[in-house]
Design an enzyme around this catalytic site. Structure first.
Site, PDB file in Angstrom:
ATOM      1  N   GLN A  80       0.830  -1.211   0.000  1.00 28.61           N
ATOM      2  CA  GLN A  80       0.000   0.000   0.000  1.00 28.61           C
ATOM      3  C   GLN A  80       0.863   1.259   0.000  1.00 28.61           C
ATOM      4  OE1 GLN A  80      -3.220   0.531  -0.501  1.00 28.61           O
ATOM      5  NE2 GLN A  80      -3.346  -1.649  -0.958  1.00 28.61           N
ATOM      6  N   SER A  81       2.012   1.195  -0.663  1.00 27.62           N
ATOM      7  CA  SER A  81       2.956   2.312  -0.663  1.00 27.62           C
ATOM      8  C   SER A  81       2.360   3.579  -1.282  1.00 27.62           C
ATOM      9  CB  SER A  81       4.206   1.908  -1.445  1.00 27.62           C
ATOM     10  OG  SER A  81       5.009   3.044  -1.674  1.00 27.62           O
ATOM     11  N   ASN A  82       2.382   4.656  -0.505  1.00 30.93           N
ATOM     12  CA  ASN A  82       1.981   5.964  -1.034  1.00 30.93           C
ATOM     13  C   ASN A  82       3.064   6.534  -1.932  1.00 30.93           C
ATOM     14  OD1 ASN A  82      -0.502   6.309   0.659  1.00 30.93           O
ATOM     15  ND2 ASN A  82       1.033   6.057   2.269  1.00 30.93           N
ATOM     16  N   CYS A  84       4.983   4.753  -3.932  1.00 34.05           N
ATOM     17  CA  CYS A  84       4.845   4.119  -5.253  1.00 34.05           C
ATOM     18  C   CYS A  84       3.714   4.773  -6.047  1.00 34.05           C
ATOM     19  CB  CYS A  84       4.609   2.615  -5.097  1.00 34.05           C
ATOM     20  SG  CYS A  84       6.116   1.736  -4.606  1.00 34.05           S
TER      21      CYS A  84
END
Ligand SMILES: *Cc1c(COP(=O)(O)O)cnc(C)c1O
Length: 334
Positions: A80-82, A84
């Protein structure tokens, strides 16, 4: 309004954010907690595919890649990388290919990983500890295919990325001066450390007089101890100072980091996160995220209740923008 260093204004910068972001009061939350005056710096509103703190770093990182003639970006993060998500959006704007290495097992697209796909990125799932190796492999594959890739480290945390938050501190100090406000404490979430590095250096350069405390939201992958982590953050800050042609050098004593709110570990939503998300939402209509800002706000609420701040003090919470991950945590939050 303090002037930004000339060297900062000379660095290549791709304008990705809607800046300055608002500086909001949180009067209902202040009343509810019966504590210090609370302000929120709204970097959830940087505006890049829902916003967040990586936008400010990417303005410098992507411009640098463009200047080097790169046509593909590779970066990595959690499922759930912001970071990325915002890198995928920046790549779309810059007309670059985007490859995202996500740590963990292949998951159905939801929250940020869905947005990554909609933004045109290619996802590469890999065990968390292989993320850096996988990025290097991808770079090699792309070079063999005649592309010019740029690897952006996890979180965009490099000296150049940190410069984005030096600029942000000049923005904040200007807003405070305009409104004749004084901040005693500044709280933010820290993970790969680039934001913290930039904020602490920027505080020194812009003459911010409040105390900066970073709330650690995970045990950082590349640092095997808290000391190593802070040495890395300090090194990044001093690298940024060099890029800005400043004589200032910080030491690890200049960084205050609170490791008391790690809960169940990275991305595990517990009671403090759940309570913080509901309190902000139901008092201020403000959405926090499950992983970073929910945890950092939970820490702030606990510190207020413990009397860590004076009632006549002002506390600024830096919203670093991760509400786009909320849906992926529906089971833990609903
Ligand atoms: C990445 C991130 C952080 C932490 O920033 P670092 O520079 O990696 O320490 C905080 N909040 C949110 C929402 C993030 O996505």
């Amino acid at each position: 309004m303090p002037a930004t260093p000339e060297a900062l204004d000379r660095l290549p910068r791709l304008r990705l954010g809607k800046l300055p972001t608002p500086l909001d009061e949180a009067p209902r939350l202040t009343r509810l907690l019966g504590g210090p005056r609370l302000l929120v710096k709204r970097d959830d509103l940087t505006g890049l595919a829902t916003g967040g703190n990586k936008t400010r770093k990417l303005e410098f990182l992507v411009a640098d890649a463009q200047a080097a003639g790169c046509d593909a970006l590779i970066t990595a993060g959690g499922p759930q990388s912001n970071h990325c998500r915002q890198t995928a959006a920046a790549a779309a704007i810059a007309g670059m290919e985007c490859h995202l290495v996500l740590g963990g097992d292949d998951q159905p697209p939801i929250g940020n990983s869905l947005l990554d796909l909609l933004l045109g990125a290619t996802l590469h799932w890999t065990p968390k500890e292989r993320r850096n190796a996988r990025m290097d492999e991808l770079a090699e594959e792309l070079r063999t295919a005649g592309k010019r890739p740029r690897v952006i480290p996890v979180g965009g945390s490099t000296p150049l990325g940190a410069v984005g938050y030096v600029a942000a501190m000049f923005e904040l100090v200007g807003q405070l001066a305009e409104r004749d406000l004084r901040v005693d404490h500044l709280l933010l979430a820290t993970s790969s450390g680039g934001t913290q590095a930039g904020v602490v250096l920027g505080a020194r350069l812009a003459g911010f007089t409040g105390k900066v405390t970073a709330i650690s939201i995970d045990q950082v992958a590349d640092a095997d101890s808290d000391e190593k982590f802070i040495e890395g953050v300090c090194g990044m800050a001093n690298g940024a100072a060099e890029l800005l042609e400043s004589e200032i050098r910080l030491t690890t004593d200049d960084f205050a980091t609170n490791y008391n709110y790690l809960g169940g570990g990275y991305g595990v939503v517990g009671d403090p996160e759940r309570e913080a998300i509901r309190l902000f939402a139901q008092s201020e209509g403000l959405l926090l995220g499950p992983v970073y800002t929910g945890r950092a706000a939970g820490a702030m609420i606990d510190l207020v209740r413990r009397g860590a701040f004076g009632e006549d003090e002002t506390v600024l919470f830096w919203h670093t923008g991760d509400e786009s991950a909320l849906h992926a945590y529906a089971a833990e939050l609903a």
